[in-house]
Design a protein around this motif. Structure first.
Motif, mmCIF file in Angstrom:
data_model
loop_
_atom_site.group_PDB
_atom_site.id
_atom_site.type_symbol
_atom_site.label_atom_id
_atom_site.label_comp_id
_atom_site.label_asym_id
_atom_site.label_seq_id
_atom_site.Cartn_x
_atom_site.Cartn_y
_atom_site.Cartn_z
ATOM 1 N N HIS A 24 56.730 -5.070 22.379
ATOM 2 C CA HIS A 24 57.249 -4.180 22.910
ATOM 3 C C HIS A 24 56.977 -3.559 24.545
ATOM 4 C CE1 HIS A 24 57.283 -2.719 18.801
ATOM 5 N NE2 HIS A 24 55.079 -3.173 18.495
ATOM 6 N N SER A 25 57.566 -2.859 24.950
ATOM 7 C CA SER A 25 57.681 -2.208 25.886
ATOM 8 C C SER A 25 56.607 -1.184 26.497
ATOM 9 C CB SER A 25 58.960 -1.161 25.875
ATOM 10 O OG SER A 25 60.449 -1.886 26.032
ATOM 11 N N HIS A 26 56.468 -1.419 27.157
ATOM 12 C CA HIS A 26 55.257 -0.510 28.192
ATOM 13 C C HIS A 26 55.959 0.422 29.007
ATOM 14 C CE1 HIS A 26 52.670 -3.532 27.562
ATOM 15 N NE2 HIS A 26 53.020 -4.217 28.162
ATOM 16 N N PRO A 58 55.440 1.182 23.735
ATOM 17 C CA PRO A 58 54.374 0.433 22.637
ATOM 18 C C PRO A 58 54.869 1.092 21.091
ATOM 19 C CG PRO A 58 53.622 2.385 24.346
ATOM 20 C CD PRO A 58 54.984 2.496 24.153
ATOM 21 N N ALA A 59 55.253 1.829 20.953
ATOM 22 C CA ALA A 59 55.399 2.241 19.393
ATOM 23 C C ALA A 59 53.838 2.462 19.229
ATOM 24 C CB ALA A 59 55.739 1.111 18.484
ATOM 25 N N HIS A 60 53.003 3.052 19.491
ATOM 26 C CA HIS A 60 52.051 2.771 18.988
ATOM 27 C C HIS A 60 50.923 4.048 18.645
ATOM 28 C CE1 HIS A 60 47.175 3.133 20.454
ATOM 29 N NE2 HIS A 60 47.901 4.306 20.328
#
Lengths: 87, 977
Positions: free
Chosen positions: B163-165, B602-604
């Protein structure tokens, strides 16, 4: 939408900390005609220009405030507590 | 193994980014390629002899390096599964797997290049004109076009899965562009004490100065030195200043209101809020317009400079340079020094620039320099093998031609300010005829511009403008200010310099080669030719904004960087309208392509867990996501859980319920106002059910209200609506001066519902307080110590059995749960989850707002008339409900019992004569009556007991009967035991 809004309690914050609460409108009298109530509830003036509006600081102090914002430029002219801004 | 061809590498120079002592290897289309540390994929491939880097979007023409700066589409490749990577600005990392795109079977031999022979079938806007008749045409063509369209493809097995930050950054002054102007602005602002961040998209700071070998005389106290030495000096100063943060290899893809700067840096997106922004994004070299100006071997002159001076790669063996200013001469001399034969310099200007050192040097070296000449066409099918130059007369290119062999054609079509980010920020543009460029005007407050982006071409001026912007930007920031005199002095110096340099720099509008333009590429991204643009104008699209949409010019990955100027020029030529009057196309984010993965970040997905969560997991609960909470759905056997509650005792974790403390002398007044029921007459220790409605009478939420004392209430809301209710209560008080405080205490208390005929027996073991129906009747509240914990017991009955909702401090969650389970063991206690709760409450016809109601349902139609007290003077929704009563309701919520042996789904439609007229909101199998049953909205005339209704389940109709009494304990006897 990326402008900054100044919460009277918390200071200048990103607009995404807040939830938009709609235009400031005068509430009809309880016994006003249903048509008046329907207009109040369903229609908006939607001005292109300066607008007094409600914002709720949901990710901050969780208090309601009033902003005067230019809806065309997104410039926020001033923010205040409801006591100061309501007629 | 393909070696970096040492014959094509130049001797070491101070401008090099590569380290010739360190080798790195990677894979290109399966073959290992050797590179130097610091090489980009593009420079390493070029050095190893690769010339075809991609196939163009529409016609699959063979494309080589064009800009060398990450600004055009030509070098896009797939790297380690990520498509459309700009390979000319991506550093090589050991083991990288790089593959070509949009070509099969190979970049060299692409089957779809046959499309290049079919260009007459694909004129501008052809997709608007074809595939209409017969309609079948489109149905056949559409899937084929979908497969062929696009450039890169996602490898569904090997795409990068990290995932990207996302980062949030703050700075005082954001400087976009790290060339001489940007660095100077940063230094000036930092000296004044500001926190500065430079964001630059190249791999090191310095911009064009990094590969500028011309001598710059005595700049700002520095000795005469080459451009790249000026860049190095500035870089050194920037690196030594503590309060300058440098983000390199980082692209500002959007400049939004409030000086919000959106930055993308390899797998990271940064949201930066800057107090001031200085835009120093420089100028972009333009291509020239001639036949076949797009094939491999034709590149910008600055691309050749980057290859030579940054990566030590010789760009070719023999070159033609087309130029419209002195710049082409400098590049030609540098090529000569690098061992490249110059076939000719075609200068669009009328006379030889005898005062120019570089020109003299070329002449002494015997290079053919042709004033009043332009490149007319490139020769070669997939790569340049020669070029044709032609004489210019009267501003037009004639047919007086000369053919020259070469493998490289460089285009120096002038430099256009990169104004996109300023346009995004709201600046206007104006055409500066003297500068031959479109420059920014009317900058918004807090945004400044410096350097080549303002139209200047002089490094001195750029540096001074940078300094000026840096000082102006700092003005108004607390505690940091430059004196007004200093600013005025610099402003004077800048305009003085600008006036001086303007006379020196001569440039002409590069002419367009003759012919119908069918192979003269304007938009390299979308394969739009000069002929396409002209034809679009002829078809009536004379406005640059509309023609852009019709032709797709400027709409590709480069977003107009390569093509905007030529595009507007052709429209101007064709329509006769001046360039100024035509204006520009609107610049929108992203400035350069950003991946969706990077934007998503981040798909958090934060999820809340109750204080008892770990115990549920330990007990083997099946946990479901009821955003934002995770809750137990069941503990293995929901049917058994249901029966345990009916026959013995069960416990469920209801900590997620919203809880509000409402206190003050106006608390009763507030509650009477926002609920349909009355609460001012509620006795302390008693509980009442309440519904909250909007002004139109529609149900917003329901819950319980417990009066604790004269001035204090304890309110529960449904799990999903606590935030809405808290906001709503506070809004009704705002500005009224009401003395009432609403506090959200949801997470402070955990809550467990103990329900069933044996509930009292369990609790009697843990508390000494009298829980008999006399002392603690249904709908009463008791404060007591239970298992040593101060607890509020609410005797309410969502599931229809004797029971209490225990509220206690959340830190005792696990303790209370396990203590209750232990105490209840002898009585057959069972935990129960959401599924059992759903069945139990449904048997009692207890509604769940949002499940059984929608945003228009009101209490009158939803079977809760008893909760509406019209005799209250006023409450929110009174008018709406009165109107609803007067006008009648179209649908009503009823209970139903299945006649056919099936259980409908939540949402199954109620059908009358083939038309859906209502829907099932909740349906389950009833353990009490052994049949399917539930709640449904039906037309009012069908709402009477015994009416037969039809329910559609998975496409088939089944019969049910309306039954308004709950299927379990309709009199509510069990609740009150």
């Amino acid at each position: 939408m990326a402008f900054l809004l100044t919460c009277p309690n918390c200071g200048e914050r990103d607009v995404h900390e807040f939830r938009f609460g709609g235009e400031l409108n005068k509430r009809p009298a309880p016994d006003a005609a249903p048509e008046t109530w329907a207009t109040y509830f369903y229609t908006r003036r939607n001005v292109a220009g300066e607008q007094k509006e409600w914002w709720y600081h949901s990710f901050g102090c969780r208090k309601w405030l009033i902003a005067l914002r230019n809806t065309v430029t997104n410039q926020v002219i001033k923010t205040s507590w409801p006591e100061e801004a309501l007629p | 193994m393909v070696n970096t061809n040492t014959q094509s590498r130049l001797p070491l120079r101070p401008t090099h980014l590569i380290d010739q002592d360190k080798q790195v290897s990677f894979y290109f289309n399966g073959q290992q390629v050797s590179a130097y540390a610091g090489d980009t994929i593009g420079s390493a491939l070029y050095a190893s002899g690769v010339r075809i880097f991609s196939r163009s979007f529409k016609y699959h023409r063979s494309r080589g390096l064009l800009c060398g700066a990450g600004r055009c589409p030509n070098c896009l490749m797939t790297v380690d599964g990520a498509p459309n990577v700009r390979s000319c600005t991506t550093r090589v990392e050991a083991g990288m797997k790089v593959t070509g795109q949009n070509a099969w079977p190979s970049l060299e031999h692409d089957a779809l290049s046959v499309l290049d022979k079919m260009t007459p079938l694909m004129p501008v806007g052809f997709y608007y004109k074809t595939f209409h008749k017969p309609k079948l045409f489109w149905e056949v063509a559409s899937p084929i076009i979908k497969r062929v369209a696009g450039i890169g493809a996602v490898d569904l097995e090997n795409y990068p899965k990290e995932h990207s930050h996302h980062e949030n950054l703050h700075t005082d002054v954001a400087v976009i562009g790290g060339g001489p102007a940007g660095m100077s602005a940063a230094l000036a602002a930092a000296e004044a004490g500001a926190r500065v961040t430079i964001i630059d998209d190249q791999l090191n700071l310095g911009g064009h100065l990094r590969f500028d070998g011309r001598t710059h005389r005595g700049m700002h106290g520095m000795a005469d030195m080459a451009g790249y030495e000026v860049a190095a000096a500035l870089r050194g100063r920037v690196e030594s200043v503590r309060n300058i943060q440098v983000l390199s290899d980082a692209i500002v893809f959007g400049l939004y209101e409030g000086n919000f700067v959106a930055i993308n840096q390899r797998g990271k997106v940064m949201h930066m809020r800057a107090k001031r922004v200085v835009v120093a994004t420089g100028a972009q070299e333009s291509p020239l317009t001639f036949d076949r100006n797009d094939i491999s071997g034709v590149m910008l002159s600055t691309a050749a400079q980057r290859l030579m001076h940054l990566y030590g790669v010789r760009p070719g063996a023999s070159a033609i340079i087309g130029t419209a200013s002195d710049h082409g001469y400098h590049v030609a001399r540098e090529l000569l020094d690098a061992g490249v034969r110059i076939a000719a310099v075609a200068d669009a200007r009328p006379s030889f620039p005898s005062g120019l050192d570089a020109a003299q040097a070329l002449q002494s070296a015997g290079v053919l320099v042709l004033p009043s000449h332009a490149v007319a066409r490139a020769e070669g099918s997939r790569r340049v093998v020669g070029g044709v130059v032609a004489r210019i007369e009267g501003g037009a290119v004639t047919r007086e031609e000369r053919q020259l062999d070469c493998d490289l054609i460089l285009m120096s079509g002038g430099f256009q300010p990169v104004t996109s980010l300023l346009q995004q920020a709201g600046a206007n543009l104006k055409y500066d005829a003297a500068a031959g460029a479109t420059v920014p005007a009317d900058l918004p407050q807090g945004v400044y511009a410096a350097g080549k982006v303002t139209g200047t071409r002089d490094a001195h001026v750029s540096i001074m403008q940078g300094r000026l912007s840096g000082l102006e930007a700092v003005g108004g920031l607390a505690g940091k200010a430059a004196s007004a005199q200093e600013i005025a002095a610099i402003r004077d110096a800048v305009s003085h310099l600008q006036n001086g340099t303007r006379e020196k720099i001569t440039t002409v509008e590069p002419p367009i080669a003759p012919g119908n333009g069918s192979k003269q590429f304007v938009c390299f991204c979308e394969d739009i030719t000069a002929k396409d643009v002209a034809q679009g104008v002829d078809e009536g699209f004379e406005d640059v904004q509309i023609l852009k949409r019709y032709s797709t010019v400027t709409m590709g990955p480069c977003q107009g960087k390569m093509c905007h100027r030529q595009y507007v020029t052709i429209v101007s030529n064709r329509t006769g309208a001046s360039i100024d009057s035509l204006g520009s196309t609107t610049a929108r984010p992203p400035f350069l392509p950003v991946t969706l993965g990077d934007l998503a970040g981040p798909a958090h997905m934060p999820r809340k867990r109750t204080a008892i969560h770990r115990v549920h997991e330990a007990m083997g609960a099946k946990i479901v996501d009821v955003s934002p909470w995770l809750r137990p759905h069941n503990y293995g056997d929901p049917k058994a859980e249901t029966m345990a509650v009916r026959k013995a005792v069960g416990i469920i974790d209801v900590s997620t319920l919203g809880k509000l403390d409402v206190a003050g002398k106006d608390a009763a007044k507030l509650l009477d106002k926002v609920y349909t029921h009355r609460f001012s007459d509620l006795r302390p220790g008693r509980i009442r059910y309440g519904i909250i409605t909007g002004d139109n009478g529609a149900i917003m939420d329901d819950g319980t209200v417990t009066r604790l004392s004269e001035d204090r209430y304890f309110v529960t809301t449904s799990t999903a609506n606590i935030d809405v209710v808290e906001e709503w209560f506070k809004w009704w008080m705002a500005g009224t001066g009401m003395c009432c405080h609403v506090t959200n205490i949801t997470s402070g208390y955990a809550a467990i519902n103990v329900a069933g005929p044996k509930a009292r027996d369990v609790l009697k073991k843990l508390t000494s307080v009298d829980l008999s129906s006399k002392a603690a009747p249904y709908m009463s509240a008791t404060e007591a110590v239970v298992a040593g914990v101060q607890t509020r017991l609410l005797r309410i009955g969502f599931v229809g059995e004797t029971g209490w909702e225990l509220h206690f401090p959340a830190e005792y969650g696990e303790y209370m749960w396990t203590t209750l389970m232990d105490a209840g063991k002898e009585f057959g206690i069972s935990p129960f989850g959401l599924e059992a709760q759903r069945v139990l409450r449904l048997e009692k016809k207890h509604i769940i707002p949002g499940q059984d109601t929608d945003i228009l349902s009101n209490p009158l139609s939803a079977n809760a008339e008893w909760a509406v007290k019209f005799d209250k003077p006023d409450f929110i929704g009174r008018g709406g409900l009165l109107a609803s009563q007067k006008w009648g309701m179209k649908t009503k919520l009823v209970g139903f019992v299945m006649v056919d042996p099936i259980v409908p789904h939540d949402g199954s439609p109620i059908v009358l004569a083939g038309t859906p007229v209502g829907r099932v909101t909740s349906a389950r199998m009833s353990p009490t009556i052994g049949k399917g049953f539930g709640l449904a909205w039906v037309p009012t005339r069908l709402a009477t007991d015994g009416t037969v209704i039809q329910i559609s389940v998975d496409g088939r109709l089944f019969t049910a009967e309306v039954q308004n009494a709950p299927v379990y304990d309709p009199e509510g006897v069990r609740l009150r035991e």
